[in-house]
Motif scaffolding. Sequence first.
Motif, PDB file in Angstrom:
ATOM      1  N   CYS A 154      82.911  44.111  96.137  1.00  0.00           N
ATOM      2  CA  CYS A 154      82.568  42.743  95.766  1.00  0.00           C
ATOM      3  C   CYS A 154      81.047  42.689  95.607  1.00  0.00           C
TER       4      CYS A 154
ATOM      5  N   ARG B 220      85.178  35.991  83.876  1.00  0.00           N
ATOM      6  CA  ARG B 220      86.530  36.417  84.272  1.00  0.00           C
ATOM      7  C   ARG B 220      86.538  37.142  85.606  1.00  0.00           C
ATOM      8  N   TYR B 221      85.407  37.755  85.921  1.00  0.00           N
ATOM      9  CA  TYR B 221      85.335  38.582  87.131  1.00  0.00           C
ATOM     10  C   TYR B 221      84.663  37.869  88.307  1.00  0.00           C
TER      11      TYR B 221
ATOM     12  N   ASN C 202      80.308  38.349  83.503  1.00  0.00           N
ATOM     13  CA  ASN C 202      81.543  37.920  82.853  1.00  0.00           C
ATOM     14  C   ASN C 202      82.270  36.962  83.786  1.00  0.00           C
TER      15      ASN C 202
ATOM     16  N   VAL D  16      90.232  35.774  91.714  1.00  0.00           N
ATOM     17  CA  VAL D  16      89.553  36.427  90.598  1.00  0.00           C
ATOM     18  C   VAL D  16      90.468  36.381  89.373  1.00  0.00           C
ATOM     19  N   HIS D  17      89.995  35.736  88.308  1.00  0.00           N
ATOM     20  CA  HIS D  17      90.762  35.649  87.052  1.00  0.00           C
ATOM     21  C   HIS D  17      92.184  35.155  87.310  1.00  0.00           C
TER      22      HIS D  17
ATOM     23  N   TYR E 233      81.181  39.192  92.165  1.00  0.00           N
ATOM     24  CA  TYR E 233      82.042  39.744  91.116  1.00  0.00           C
ATOM     25  C   TYR E 233      82.980  40.790  91.713  1.00  0.00           C
ATOM     26  N   HIS E 234      84.175  40.871  91.134  1.00  0.00           N
ATOM     27  CA  HIS E 234      85.141  41.901  91.541  1.00  0.00           C
ATOM     28  C   HIS E 234      85.928  42.356  90.315  1.00  0.00           C
ATOM     29  N   PHE E 235      85.814  43.643  89.965  1.00  0.00           N
ATOM     30  CA  PHE E 235      86.623  44.233  88.897  1.00  0.00           C
ATOM     31  C   PHE E 235      86.574  45.755  89.039  1.00  0.00           C
TER      32      PHE E 235
END
Length: 366
Positions: free
Chosen positions: A38, A65-66, A63, A79-80, A46-48
């Motif tokens: 994270c 989305r993340y 982004n 998340v998303h 953010y997390h992806f």
Amino acid sequence: MNNILLVYGGSSVEHEISIISALQIKKKYSGKYNLLLCYLKDGVFYHFKKLDDINTYKEFKKNNRYKVTFYANENKIKVHGKKISFEAVWIISHGKMCEDGTIYAFFKTLNIDVIAQDIYSATIGQDKILSKTLCNVETLKCFEINKTYDSSELLKFINKISYPVILKPSNLGSSVGVYEVDNDEELFMRIDELLCLTNTIMVEKKLNHFDEYNIALFEYKGEIKYSCIEKVSHNKVLSYQDKYQNKEKSMSGQKREIPAIIDKKLNDLIKEYARKVYINLKAKYIVRIDFLYDLDSDKLYFNEINNIPGSLALYLFEKQGFALDNVIDNVIDEGLVNCALEKSIITSYKQNILNDKNLSMKMIKK
């Protein structure tokens, strides 16, 4: 497998060092927990999947989305559109506004379980002057400078200890803003530079001939576990650029012994001092404690404590024979126990004072 949310990054000059630490831990670990990355960048989490690739950070693209949303009173993120549960947040962020308790306080405000130094120990450990004051072991004499410092008092102090002296921001790490100065002109020039980075600066005597000794430790089930001792011989105070950007002067270019080849007396003294510092500063989890050994006087001095050392100083534990996975499992286990204990503490009383008939608007107005 239970998730642990590994939080790193943050608003610090040590931002990139934090990224390296988190990715190294994630890559090497294969224990009983699932570490989820994270990343904290410019106040946004953010997390992806691609966070585990170092190239992602070279030109980080934000982004929405993340973006991570945290839920108050729940160990969950969104998340998303997807909810992910975790056992606790584990903070691996270095430097001011990170390991000084700032990020810890954010999660505690949301009533989310978090593994990190609490506000008290984090604040003390991040402040080099305060930690020297409270450690209760031998330290070099120092002088504190702030934006309203008395230059005449500073010069009196320097006249007593004589040049060269070391200037350090009192609340930064990774050798950011560390300078060795030899005269008054350079002294005041560097002070002006550093007061743009920090509100307080520490001035102390530079030892002529010294070795540096580093040891990491953590507490597990009431017992303190020690890493091996690392010896660094350089007789030069390293700046951030020396450590991470100058190949000739870098940490890898210094003479290092891991484990240090030292006699039992010094070995025991380093461990004794480290234990005292750990206890007196109320440290938790893995810290690294750095000492300076004056070769001229044969005296050992506490230099500083690192609340969240780079890569958690795991290389020192491995050289001592600890399995990396076991060290991380022990720290997380200890953290989860501490989180449960904190939840058992009464933090409020069920008293509805606002419904008290004796409470009137007149009292409030007063």
